[in-house]
Design an enzyme around this catalytic site. Structure first.
Site, PDB file in Angstrom:
ATOM      1  N   ASP A   2      19.731 -48.545  14.657  1.00  0.00           N
ATOM      2  CA  ASP A   2      18.557 -49.411  14.605  1.00  0.00           C
ATOM      3  C   ASP A   2      17.394 -48.436  14.510  1.00  0.00           C
ATOM      4  O   ASP A   2      17.049 -47.793  15.509  1.00  0.00           O
ATOM      5  CB  ASP A   2      18.444 -50.277  15.864  1.00  0.00           C
ATOM      6  CG  ASP A   2      17.281 -51.249  15.741  1.00  0.00           C
ATOM      7  OD1 ASP A   2      16.246 -50.862  15.175  1.00  0.00           O
ATOM      8  OD2 ASP A   2      17.412 -52.401  16.195  1.00  0.00           O
ATOM      9  N   HIS A   3      16.833 -48.300  13.312  1.00  0.00           N
ATOM     10  CA  HIS A   3      15.912 -47.170  13.131  1.00  0.00           C
ATOM     11  C   HIS A   3      14.654 -47.302  13.980  1.00  0.00           C
ATOM     12  O   HIS A   3      13.957 -46.325  14.207  1.00  0.00           O
ATOM     13  CB  HIS A   3      15.583 -46.937  11.651  1.00  0.00           C
ATOM     14  CG  HIS A   3      14.770 -48.015  11.029  1.00  0.00           C
ATOM     15  ND1 HIS A   3      15.328 -49.128  10.459  1.00  0.00           N
ATOM     16  CD2 HIS A   3      13.440 -48.156  10.899  1.00  0.00           C
ATOM     17  CE1 HIS A   3      14.369 -49.899  10.003  1.00  0.00           C
ATOM     18  NE2 HIS A   3      13.220 -49.348  10.252  1.00  0.00           N
ATOM     19  N   HIS A  15      15.798 -55.424  15.901  1.00  0.00           N
ATOM     20  CA  HIS A  15      14.647 -54.573  16.229  1.00  0.00           C
ATOM     21  C   HIS A  15      13.832 -55.105  17.410  1.00  0.00           C
ATOM     22  O   HIS A  15      13.538 -54.382  18.353  1.00  0.00           O
ATOM     23  CB  HIS A  15      13.723 -54.420  15.014  1.00  0.00           C
ATOM     24  CG  HIS A  15      14.421 -53.922  13.782  1.00  0.00           C
ATOM     25  ND1 HIS A  15      15.318 -52.888  13.812  1.00  0.00           N
ATOM     26  CD2 HIS A  15      14.351 -54.315  12.495  1.00  0.00           C
ATOM     27  CE1 HIS A  15      15.764 -52.660  12.584  1.00  0.00           C
ATOM     28  NE2 HIS A  15      15.194 -53.532  11.776  1.00  0.00           N
TER      29      HIS A  15
END
Ligand code: NAD
Length: 482
Positions: free
Chosen positions: A172-173, A235
């Site tokens: 999950d950047h 996110h």
């Protein structure tokens, strides 16, 4: 600090993500001297390219996405020299024997799944059946991780058949962003905030992830997902977890992820009237450049949401009675991701009612201009008596770290290095992902059962008016998006 030489296989090495994020991130780390020339990067994708042609593709990607390079002369040539290309079929046999020949030895092997989710299972199975899975192997899995709880469980099961959980890195950047890690440093490295970090002192928390772009070329995928699946389930929930979790006993991957999981498990089901769904209209006068959501996804009757705002409650000792308001959407007025911790008013107004309300706000900005601001109240300068003024105590990372003008390292740079180092702290564990789907699934099922239709909102606005009402009903207001 340099990392030991490793082998990295990028499945989907010719794709959009590889071009825009993964290759530039690797190159920046190479420039920074973190990667040894013995390292090997193998791009594996469907197209029948030779290595020279692929290196041309990499050069073009770097020219576009890393235009200002603080590298020495010759660094690009050095980077290209460690890159190789193998044409492979993720669902068949082609190319696999070649890949096996290229990877040898006992050093760290990372397999980055930068391909559509339908290929995650076939890749995991082939890496295993071709004997590429060793003690030092790890896989990196991109989003989306499943479409709902059932599919996420099925995917977890297939990955678990082929790898140990300690080898699986679900990206999950957002978790790789400097500010997100700073959030943990701020909370757990200072005495100042943690004693106030609860419902006694925090009135509510706002998490906003606003995008100015529309669905662009991803319409087909996005229309099956919507903002809930594409952004909220991953996110925003990850940010919520980091804000709300209890202090882990140590900063180690499972200690941190155990605490995040407890937050998700403590979330109440969301009441239907605490959710606002929206879908963007075309920008008036600019319909060609910015068409409506329905035009972009080529379905005039689509009821998928491009915006969502909701009020969440965490039923535990710390957060009882402190609502969390989460919102995300496309084609909004600005691109801005920020968490606002809204503290309560001082209990007694010694300066009189006319001095107004001056609650502290801690703003944690993820993008653009990563940094943290604390709004504090001071006396207005001058002889005008005891008038109060809000001023920001501002810490922009670029300034604070003396790197003004330079971009902070991209999230992908940090995350890829963490994979090589074997640090899973900033990656989602399988049970976390399942718990998150367990929370969002009933919400989505409720919309489907009721035939819910999202509210239209104007492109370039702050979203549907109902999202303002969601706050207003509680006597609160969203902080601005900018
Ligand atoms: P893309 O369509 O641009 O690229 C797909 C890649 O997969 C290509 O390299 C193609 O050759 C390869 N491929 C397709 N079928 C194959 C097969 N049978 N065998 C071997 N290779 C095959 O996709 P993308 O935008 O780069 O996205 C990759 C993944 O990353 C997806 O899961 C996506 O959801 C995720 N992701 C993308 C972005 C983004 O900004 N592009 C952002 C976040 C997550």
């Amino acid at each position: 600090i340099p990392v030991d030489p490793f082998d990295l296989v990028i499945f989907g090495g010719t794709g959009d993500l590889a071009r825009r994020k993964i290759l530039p991130a690797l190159f920046r780390r190479f420039c920074a001297g973190q990667m040894s020339p013995d390292t090997q990067i193998i791009a594996a994708a469907r197209s029948a390219l030779d290595t020279a042609t692929y290196r041309g593709f990499v050069t073009e990607a770097l020219n576009e996405f890393v235009p200002n390079r603080a590298c020495e002369e010759g660094t690009l040539a050095g980077f290209l020299a460690i890159i190789d290309y193998v044409a492979i079929d993720a669902t068949g046999k082609d190319g696999w024997e070649t890949l096996v020949e290229r990877i040898q030895g006992n050093r760290v092997r990372a397999f980055y799944f930068s391909v559509g989710p339908s290929l995650f299972a076939p890749l995991a199975e082939r890496i295993n059946s071709y004997g590429l899975s060793t003690q030092t192997s790890r896989i990196v899995v991109e989003k989306p991780f499943g479409h709902d709880l059932t599919s996420a469980r099925a995917l977890n099961a297939i990955l678990a058949d082929n790898f140990d959980e300690s080898q699986i890195y679900r990206i999950d950047h957002y978790l790789g962003k400097e500010t997100v890690q700073n959030l943990m440093a701020i909370r757990f490295g200072n005495m100042l905030f943690e004693p106030l970090w609860n419902s006694q002192y925090v009135d509510h928390i706002q998490i906003t992830v606003a995008e100015s772009v529309g669905v662009g070329g991803r319409g087909g995928y996005y229309d099956r997902a919507g903002a809930m699946r594409d952004m909220m389930q991953n996110h925003l929930m990850q940010l919520l977890c980091l804000i709300a979790m209890e202090p882990p006993a140590k900063f180690d991957p499972d200690a941190v992820r155990d605490e995040k999981l407890k937050v998700i498990r403590a979330l109440d089901p969301v009441q239907p009237h605490h959710i606002v769904r929206g879908q963007y209209n075309a920008a008036p006068g600019d319909e060609d450049a910015h068409p409506s959501y329905r035009e972009a996804v080529e379905d005039p009757r689509s009821t998928t949401e491009s915006y969502i705002a909701l009020k969440a409650h965490i039923s535990n000792w710390r957060w009882a009675n402190t609502p969390f308001y989460l919102r995300t959407g496309k084609r909004l007025v600005a691109r801005s991701s920020v968490i606002n911790v809204m503290f309560k008013d001082a209990p007694h107004a010694i300066f009189g009612q006319e001095a107004g309300r001056h609650a502290n706000v801690l703003s944690i900005r993820l993008q653009p201009n990563e940094g943290i601001t604390l709004k504090v109240t001071i006396k207005e300068p001058g002889p005008g008596g005891m008038r109060l003024l809000d001023v920001p105590l501002d810490m922009s990372f670029a300034e604070a770290l003396g790197a003004e003008g330079e971009d902070p390292p991209d999230a992908y740079e940090r995350l890829i290095v963490d994979v090589i180092r074997g640090n899973q702290t900033l990656f989602m564990r399988g049970d976390e992902v399942e718990a998150a789907w367990g929370w969002t699934d009933p919400i989505i099922a409720g919309w489907q059962a009721r035939g819910d239709v999202p509210k239209p909102y104007d492109s370039g606005s702050t979203g549907p008016g109902d999202a303002e009402l969601l706050m207003k009903r509680d006597g609160r207001k969203w902080q601005g998006i900018n």
